[in-house]
Each structure stands twice: as structure tokens, then as C-alpha cells.
Design an enzyme around this catalytic site. Structure first.
Site, PDB file in Angstrom:
ATOM      1  N   PHE A 137     -36.370   2.341  46.904  1.00  0.00           N
ATOM      2  CA  PHE A 137     -36.510   1.950  45.501  1.00  0.00           C
ATOM      3  C   PHE A 137     -36.988   0.513  45.433  1.00  0.00           C
ATOM      4  O   PHE A 137     -36.727  -0.269  46.346  1.00  0.00           O
ATOM      5  CB  PHE A 137     -35.167   2.082  44.772  1.00  0.00           C
ATOM      6  CG  PHE A 137     -34.915   3.472  44.280  1.00  0.00           C
ATOM      7  CD1 PHE A 137     -34.551   4.476  45.169  1.00  0.00           C
ATOM      8  CD2 PHE A 137     -35.043   3.790  42.940  1.00  0.00           C
ATOM      9  CE1 PHE A 137     -34.336   5.773  44.722  1.00  0.00           C
ATOM     10  CE2 PHE A 137     -34.825   5.080  42.479  1.00  0.00           C
ATOM     11  CZ  PHE A 137     -34.470   6.075  43.366  1.00  0.00           C
ATOM     12  N   ASN A 166     -23.980  -7.288  42.447  1.00  0.00           N
ATOM     13  CA  ASN A 166     -24.987  -7.159  41.389  1.00  0.00           C
ATOM     14  C   ASN A 166     -24.558  -6.089  40.392  1.00  0.00           C
ATOM     15  O   ASN A 166     -23.504  -5.482  40.546  1.00  0.00           O
ATOM     16  CB  ASN A 166     -26.368  -6.854  41.996  1.00  0.00           C
ATOM     17  CG  ASN A 166     -26.339  -5.575  42.802  1.00  0.00           C
ATOM     18  OD1 ASN A 166     -26.087  -4.501  42.270  1.00  0.00           O
ATOM     19  ND2 ASN A 166     -26.565  -5.682  44.111  1.00  0.00           N
ATOM     20  N   LYS A 184     -41.669  -2.122  54.420  1.00  0.00           N
ATOM     21  CA  LYS A 184     -40.446  -1.470  54.892  1.00  0.00           C
ATOM     22  C   LYS A 184     -40.740  -0.269  55.784  1.00  0.00           C
ATOM     23  O   LYS A 184     -39.887   0.172  56.539  1.00  0.00           O
ATOM     24  CB  LYS A 184     -39.584  -1.059  53.711  1.00  0.00           C
ATOM     25  CG  LYS A 184     -39.282  -2.238  52.798  1.00  0.00           C
ATOM     26  CD  LYS A 184     -37.923  -2.195  52.231  1.00  0.00           C
ATOM     27  CE  LYS A 184     -37.666  -3.445  51.431  1.00  0.00           C
ATOM     28  NZ  LYS A 184     -36.262  -3.750  51.261  1.00  0.00           N
ATOM     29  N   ILE A 208     -31.458  -2.213  55.341  1.00  0.00           N
ATOM     30  CA  ILE A 208     -31.072  -0.853  55.771  1.00  0.00           C
ATOM     31  C   ILE A 208     -32.271   0.090  55.718  1.00  0.00           C
ATOM     32  O   ILE A 208     -32.541   0.848  56.651  1.00  0.00           O
ATOM     33  CB  ILE A 208     -29.932  -0.322  54.870  1.00  0.00           C
ATOM     34  CG1 ILE A 208     -28.741  -1.279  54.960  1.00  0.00           C
ATOM     35  CG2 ILE A 208     -29.533   1.093  55.268  1.00  0.00           C
ATOM     36  CD1 ILE A 208     -27.657  -1.036  53.927  1.00  0.00           C
ATOM     37  N   ASP A 227     -29.376  -8.822  49.465  1.00  0.00           N
ATOM     38  CA  ASP A 227     -30.272  -9.303  50.525  1.00  0.00           C
ATOM     39  C   ASP A 227     -29.588 -10.346  51.403  1.00  0.00           C
ATOM     40  O   ASP A 227     -30.012 -10.585  52.517  1.00  0.00           O
ATOM     41  CB  ASP A 227     -31.539  -9.905  49.898  1.00  0.00           C
ATOM     42  CG  ASP A 227     -32.420  -8.811  49.307  1.00  0.00           C
ATOM     43  OD1 ASP A 227     -32.348  -7.670  49.809  1.00  0.00           O
ATOM     44  OD2 ASP A 227     -33.159  -9.086  48.341  1.00  0.00           O
TER      45      ASP A 227
HETATM   46  O1  C5P Z   1     -36.332  -5.755  49.141  1.00  0.00           O
HETATM   47  P1  C5P Z   1     -35.644  -5.059  48.040  1.00  0.00           P
HETATM   48  O2  C5P Z   1     -34.168  -5.281  48.002  1.00  0.00           O
HETATM   49  O3  C5P Z   1     -36.222  -5.290  46.688  1.00  0.00           O
HETATM   50  O4  C5P Z   1     -35.921  -3.509  48.363  1.00  0.00           O
HETATM   51  C1  C5P Z   1     -35.419  -2.470  47.648  1.00  0.00           C
HETATM   52  C2  C5P Z   1     -35.191  -1.272  48.534  1.00  0.00           C
HETATM   53  O5  C5P Z   1     -34.717  -1.689  49.782  1.00  0.00           O
HETATM   54  C3  C5P Z   1     -34.144  -0.325  47.983  1.00  0.00           C
HETATM   55  O6  C5P Z   1     -34.462   0.995  48.373  1.00  0.00           O
HETATM   56  C4  C5P Z   1     -32.875  -0.813  48.676  1.00  0.00           C
HETATM   57  O7  C5P Z   1     -31.922   0.216  48.782  1.00  0.00           O
HETATM   58  C5  C5P Z   1     -33.400  -1.252  50.030  1.00  0.00           C
HETATM   59  N1  C5P Z   1     -32.685  -2.359  50.663  1.00  0.00           N
HETATM   60  C6  C5P Z   1     -31.979  -2.128  51.816  1.00  0.00           C
HETATM   61  N2  C5P Z   1     -31.333  -3.144  52.456  1.00  0.00           N
HETATM   62  C7  C5P Z   1     -31.391  -4.403  51.969  1.00  0.00           C
HETATM   63  C8  C5P Z   1     -32.110  -4.663  50.789  1.00  0.00           C
HETATM   64  C9  C5P Z   1     -32.736  -3.608  50.166  1.00  0.00           C
HETATM   65  O8  C5P Z   1     -31.917  -0.977  52.258  1.00  0.00           O
HETATM   66  N3  C5P Z   1     -30.752  -5.360  52.596  1.00  0.00           N
END
Ligand code: C5P
Length: 402
Positions: free
Chosen positions: A324, A208, A342, A306, A276
Site C-alpha cells: 500500500f 499512527n 520495494k 517488511i 518507518d
Molecule cells: O514506505 P511506506 O511506508 O510509505 O510504504 C508503504 C508500504 O510499505 C505499505 O504496504 C506498508 O505496509 C509497507 N511498509 C513496511 N514496512 C515498513 C514501512 C512500510 O512493510 N517499515
């Protein structure tokens, strides 16, 4: 005992050299002790006499001058300073420092010192953007050198762009911040930043547009507050200043592994734009075009989340977990949902809709959400967002004690 802070100014050669004289004057107004030296190029723009008159100290200019070396050698100068400021820092001088050259007084001091060194670059925008200059700067950052500016603006050469040295009032604020003692409590923070890359085959990946700028600024601000910082950087993300542990990763799986193995920590800030999904079946050879079919079907599986793992699943959960939420619409509702789902403590929502330049840009507009607070921050630079968040983190962690 004289406890005045001591600044060594190294004045490089460029049209911005004249600004250093005003800067020295302002340092002296703040009761700082200042010594100055000029590079050979610096001497073409301002005179040693001007620097000597303003600092009240002699101005050595030559590494091989027997009198100066006997009186106050380059090693003594390197040890004397509490902070060394190189202003203007030219492309040439930074190239020398990045490569460990020490063939004149100024570069020998940089190599000999263990004191914090701050570069204030100034040059033409093309020279600033040149890959060699940028590579030298990245390298200097990993060695622990710090940077003040440059900024955007019109230049003496008639062009407009990045490469202008900051004005002396702005430089003074940056210098004073660096002279403040950092907090004494030894808190540890982990910051993830930048994109992840999920490999399709040995040459292709999905990723991205994240630049990692915001995560880098948060890590810098926490480090300046005295936190021990582990910075986990996705590919291509800007690296923060040196002094912190930097772990470079590619995929979400590698990022998770780096994050969990860096625990325990007091704070976890998940600024990375983690993919994702990852490819369900990685091909260990380059995928070839098929004659018959015009299309390619790829299947994806979900990556580990994560932020969620660190918030909910690990035994040694940090006391404060910050995530975030980059949203193209319904920012507040979606950010609040994410906070609950989360299991983190705070969420910083960013609107990345059509009008916004948050992804990859230098500015950010943040909606701060916790279980009890809902605070809209005005549009500000990513550096200011980093400083504001670091202040808040510090207050929170410090209030709750260890
Ligand atoms: O679900 P989304 O990707 O929108 O969530 C954003 C937050 O989740 C951010 O803090 C991002 O660093 C974290 N995130 C993560 N692991 C993922 C997807 C998002 O830690 N696989």
C-alpha cells in the site's frame, strides 16, 4: 435427495423484529428451507404464528418444552441448519452468546451448533457504541461468528446513528454469499494490518492513526473466497471474523518476525501502516522531566521494511506481494516509485490528503498499480475494496496455477 439449503432463523426482540418476517419470506422465495424460533423478547414483537405461517414449520419457543424436545430437540435444530441467522441480534442476546450462556432455546442452539452463525445486530446507537457491546462483538468475532451490518440510519427511537439492521434485500445478498461453496484450491495468504507501536519507555510509544479496517476487510474477503489466512494485527486494529489465524503484534520488528515465520504463502498483503522508525535507545525506566531542560531529544533508527524484505530478501517469496502507498501528494508518482523500490508486484495507492477520510474512516479511493496496469477505482467502502482486491488476487493466483 433434498439438497435445498437449510436456514435457521433466530428472531430476537426489538423493533426490527418485524423485518425478519419479510426476510423469511424472501428466503423462501429463493427455495431455501427455513425454520424459525423466537426468543422470549422476540415474542413480544411478533408471534410464533406469523413465523410458522411463513416458514411452514412449527416454531418452538421453550427449551424446557417436553413435546418440542421429544419432537425436534435443540440439538437436532442446531445440527439441522446449514446456516443460522440471528436477526435482529440484540445487545442482550450477543452478550449471552459471548459468555456461553445457554439458559433458553436460542442461546442453547448457539452453544450447541457447529454451523456458521451470522448475527444481524439491531439496537439503539448508544447501546451499540457501549464498550460492553463492542467487547462482546470482538469476542464473538474471535470465536468465528460473523456479522451482517448494522448500518447507519434513523432509528425507531428518534435517534440517528449506527445500529440499524440491514434491509432484507441486503441481508439476502449476504446470506447467499455465505451459502456459496468457497473455492476448492487451498491457497494461503498473509495479511498485515493496523499500526505498529514503537516503545520509547515502559509507558510511552510512537504510532499512527491507522485503524486496521482495510486490512481486516481484505483478510475477510480472502477468507470468504476460501483462502487460508494468517492475519497479523497491529495494536488496536479491528480484528476480522474468526476461522483465520490471528497474530497480534506491537512493533515493526515483531510484525516482521510474525510475517517471516508465517511463510510460505501464495500471497502477502502488506496493508499495515508500519512505523518507518523506532527509538534508537529504548529506556527501560520511565523518562523523567529534567529540571534544567525544557525539551527532550529522542533519536530514531530505521525499522526494517517488511514489504521490501518479503518482496526481495526471503528465500520463499510469495508468488504475489501487494503493498500500500498512503500519500498526501503526487499519489501516482510516489506509488509507482514505491512499486519499483520495494520490489512488490502490486501497489494500492491511497490519497490521504487533507480532504480524505481514508485513515480511520470506512471508505477508500484506490489507485491500483502493477508493472503493466494503472487503474483508478471509484470511491467505495473498505469492504468493497477488500472484495475487489480478493477477486483480483484469486484470479491472478488461480491463472498462474501452483
Ligand atoms: O514506505 P511506506 O511506508 O510509505 O510504504 C508503504 C508500504 O510499505 C505499505 O504496504 C506498508 O505496509 C509497507 N511498509 C513496511 N514496512 C515498513 C514501512 C512500510 O512493510 N517499515
Amino acid at each position: 435427495m433434498n439438497d435445498r439449503k437449510k436456514i435457521l432463523m433466530i428472531v430476537g426482540g426489538g423493533i426490527a423484529s418485524y423485518k425478519s418476517l419479510d426476510f423469511i419470506r424472501r428466503l423462501k422465495e429463493r427455495n431455501l428451507e427455513v425454520r424459525g424460533i423466537l426468543t422470549k423478547a422476540g415474542e413480544h414483537f411478533i408471534t410464533p404464528l406469523a413465523v410458522a405461517s411463513l416458514t411452514g414449520n412449527n416454531v418452538p419457543t421453550d427449551l424446557f418444552d417436553p413435546e418440542n424436545e421429544a419432537h425436534f430437540s435443540h440439538i437436532e435444530l442446531a445440527r439441522w441448519a446449514d446456516l443460522i441467522v440471528v436477526a435482529p441480534a440484540t445487545a442482550d442476546f450477543m452478550a449471552k452468546a459471548a459468555n456461553g450462556l445457554a439458559n433458553d432455546l436460542a442461546s442453547a442452539i448457539i452453544l450447541a451448533t457447529t454451523t456458521k452463525v451470522v448475527f444481524a445486530p439491531a439496537m439503539n446507537v448508544r447501546m451499540w457504541e457501549n464498550r460492553a457491546t463492542q467487547a462482546n462483538i470482538e469476542r464473538l468475532k474471535t470465536y468465528g461468528y460473523e456479522f451482517i451490518g448494522p448500518t447507519n440510519g434513523s432509528m425507531a427511537c428518534g435517534e440517528y446513528g449506527m445500529g440499524r439492521m440491514l434491509e432484507s434485500v441486503e441481508m439476502i445478498a449476504e446470506v447467499e454469499r455465505r451459502l456459496e461453496p468457497p473455492c476448492e484450491r487451498n491457497y494461503r495468504a498473509i495479511v498485515t494490518s493496523g499500526p505498529t507501536r514503537e516503545a520509547i519507555d515502559p509507558v510511552r510509544y510512537i504510532s499512527n492513526h491507522s485503524s486496521g479496517k482495510q486490512g481486516g476487510e481484505i483478510a475477510n474477503a480472502l477468507y470468504e473466497k476460501g483462502f487460508e489466512v494468517v492475519f497479523i494485527a497491529g495494536p488496536g486494529s479491528s480484528l476480522p471474523q474468526g476461522g483465520m489465524e490471528i497474530i497480534q503484534v506491537n512493533s515493526a520488528d515483531e510484525m516482521l518476525q510474525a510475517a517471516t515465520s508465517s511463510l510460505p504463502a501464495d500471497v502477502f498483503v502488506s496493508a499495515a501502516a508500519v512505523s518507518d522508525w523506532k527509538i534508537a535507545e529504548y529506556s527501560d525506566h520511565k523518562l523523567k522531566k529534567q529540571n534544567k531542560s525544557q525539551s527532550l531529544d529522542l533519536s530514531f533508527v530505521q525499522n526494517p521494511d517488511i514489504l521490501q524484505v518479503i518482496s526481495r530478501d526471503v528465500k520463499n517469496r510469495p508468488r504475489l506481494v501487494v503493498g500500500f502507498a498512503a500519500e498526501t501528494n503526487h499519489l501516482k508518482v510516489n506509488a509507482a516509485k514505491k512499486l519499483a523500490k520495494k520490489g512488490c508486484d502490486w501497489i494500492l495507492g491511497n490519497d490521504i490528503g487533507k480532504e480524505s477520510d481514508t485513515m480511520g474512516g470506512d471508505f477508500n479511493e484506490v489507485l491500483f498499480l502493477s508493472r503493466t496496469e494503472n487503474d483508478k477505482w471509484p470511491r467505495m467502502s473498505k469492504k468493497e475494496v477488500g472484495a475487489r482486491l480478493a477477486d483480483r488476487i484469486y484470479q491472478h493466483i488461480n491463472r498462474k496455477g501452483t
